[in-house]
Scaffold this motif. Sequence first.
Motif, short mmCIF file in Angstrom:
data_model
loop_
_atom_site.label_atom_id
_atom_site.label_comp_id
_atom_site.label_asym_id
_atom_site.label_seq_id
_atom_site.Cartn_x
_atom_site.Cartn_y
_atom_site.Cartn_z
N TYR A 1 -5.06 -13.37 3.13
CA TYR A 1 -4.56 -12.26 2.29
C TYR A 1 -5.10 -12.38 0.87
O TYR A 1 -5.57 -11.40 0.27
CB TYR A 1 -3.04 -12.27 2.30
CG TYR A 1 -2.42 -11.32 1.30
CD1 TYR A 1 -2.25 -9.97 1.61
CD2 TYR A 1 -2.00 -11.78 0.05
CE1 TYR A 1 -1.69 -9.10 0.68
CE2 TYR A 1 -1.44 -10.92 -0.88
CZ TYR A 1 -1.28 -9.57 -0.56
OH TYR A 1 -0.74 -8.71 -1.48
N ARG B 1 -7.34 -9.97 -1.49
CA ARG B 1 -6.69 -9.44 -2.67
C ARG B 1 -7.40 -9.85 -3.97
O ARG B 1 -7.60 -9.02 -4.87
CB ARG B 1 -5.24 -9.93 -2.71
CG ARG B 1 -4.43 -9.43 -3.90
CD ARG B 1 -4.10 -7.98 -3.77
NE ARG B 1 -3.28 -7.50 -4.87
CZ ARG B 1 -2.89 -6.24 -5.02
NH1 ARG B 1 -3.25 -5.34 -4.10
NH2 ARG B 1 -2.16 -5.89 -6.04
N ALA C 1 -6.23 -5.42 -0.09
CA ALA C 1 -5.33 -6.28 0.67
C ALA C 1 -4.64 -5.54 1.79
O ALA C 1 -4.04 -6.17 2.65
CB ALA C 1 -4.27 -6.88 -0.27
N ARG D 1 -5.34 -5.17 7.62
CA ARG D 1 -4.61 -6.17 8.37
C ARG D 1 -5.57 -7.14 9.03
O ARG D 1 -6.70 -6.80 9.38
CB ARG D 1 -3.73 -5.50 9.44
CG ARG D 1 -2.60 -4.68 8.86
CD ARG D 1 -1.74 -4.12 9.97
NE ARG D 1 -0.61 -3.36 9.44
CZ ARG D 1 0.30 -2.76 10.21
NH1 ARG D 1 0.21 -2.81 11.53
NH2 ARG D 1 1.30 -2.09 9.66
N TRP D 2 -5.05 -8.34 9.24
CA TRP D 2 -5.84 -9.35 9.93
C TRP D 2 -5.95 -8.99 11.40
O TRP D 2 -5.01 -8.52 12.03
CB TRP D 2 -5.18 -10.71 9.76
CG TRP D 2 -5.92 -11.81 10.46
CD1 TRP D 2 -7.06 -12.43 10.06
CD2 TRP D 2 -5.56 -12.42 11.70
NE1 TRP D 2 -7.45 -13.38 10.95
CE2 TRP D 2 -6.55 -13.40 11.98
CE3 TRP D 2 -4.51 -12.23 12.61
CZ2 TRP D 2 -6.52 -14.19 13.11
CZ3 TRP D 2 -4.49 -13.02 13.74
CH2 TRP D 2 -5.48 -13.98 13.98
N ASP E 1 -11.81 -13.48 6.81
CA ASP E 1 -10.86 -13.91 7.83
C ASP E 1 -11.46 -15.00 8.72
O ASP E 1 -10.79 -15.99 9.04
CB ASP E 1 -10.44 -12.71 8.70
CG ASP E 1 -9.46 -11.80 7.99
OD1 ASP E 1 -8.94 -12.20 6.93
OD2 ASP E 1 -9.23 -10.68 8.48
#
Length: 405
Positions: free
Chosen positions: A69, A73, A212, A215-216, A341
């Motif tokens: 995250y 961000r 941000a 979503r992952w 990620d």
Amino acid sequence: MRVSRLNDPFLRGQLAIAALFLSLGFQYATWAARIPALKSDLDLSAGEVGVLLMAAGVGSAVTFPAVAYLMRRLGSRRLALLSQLGLALALPALAAAPNYPVALLVMCADGVLVGGLNVAMNAQGAALETRHERNTMARLHATFSAGSLLAALVASGMTAATDSVLAHFGVAAVLLAALNLTSRTGLLEQDAPAQDTPAEDIPAEAAAPEPARRRWTLPSRLTLWMCCAMVFGTVAEGAMNDWSALYLKDVAEASAELAPLGIAVVSGMMVVARVFADGWRARWGDGRVVLVGSTAAGAGLAAALVSGGVAPALAGFACMGLGIAAVTPCVYAAAARQGSDALTLVAAMGTTGLLAGPPLIGFIASASSLAWGMGAVAASAVAVALCGTRIRWTAAPVVREEAAA
């Protein structure tokens, strides 16, 4: 016209990112060197010391969602600087901890900060390679080892000068703050683009940190193979550091004076290999470096275990250090090209391997013998090679002669 080295943007970025790697190695080795003093000051048992060490590892391993995250961000530059500054403050906080529970909290926070810096600095290294089409990741990882060596020298000097852990950690925090200032002017604002997208194809608005709100998502098969390679590689690396001396003493029957040479040989060969590995990557490509290196590491250690004796063991340890050293830099670089990620997950798996490796070898040694435990280390190196065949490696970048001079 040839760019002077002082004004070379690649060199400036390399030095700034190297300061981050140096910081992480220095900070880790600083508190590790004073574990006996911390044990005495807090009146800890051996088991409590083990839990204290595990707290840092657990904090680092479980930070994956938060770091993913924060990477989106803040971007790697801000995350790296904030994490590095936090690690500087963690040292005096640990020295001033009034009791064991507070020390556990500090160490857990330290692990969280380590996770953030580990991901961010490797993202910066990958971005530098992508922007300038020049390899540097292995040399950056070599500065981590240099940071550990510097910390050991500082710890020796401070211990001779004073018994105060707080004074020692205060000096270390000042040095880390200076490294933080060194990094600020050279770090890159833009991370490496995912999926090997050419940097010039990235629109200007994409240079800002990724929003941000995204979503992952589940990791790809390629990312999972990278995770496996990283786990096996760090299992081998961590286990060699923790068990080589004991193997020399208990199995190879080396003298007490020769037993510590196991760690020295492994660490020394890793530093040497990482200094030269970027040239190997440019000449042969990351995939071949990982495949040949990990295979040689596993085969060399296995042959040493079969032969027995001190000299073969040291030769096998040298093969392991030389062959496994370039694995983590290459895998980190490949993961960074898949996005933040993927890099964050691979970094978390690397921490897991470092945590799980030494205890796993201990369990195997308890169930059979340490020779079989070291055999598992050799098998881990071979597993890296097998995983490496499933990873899509990029072609070796062309190093411009005028830039390299």
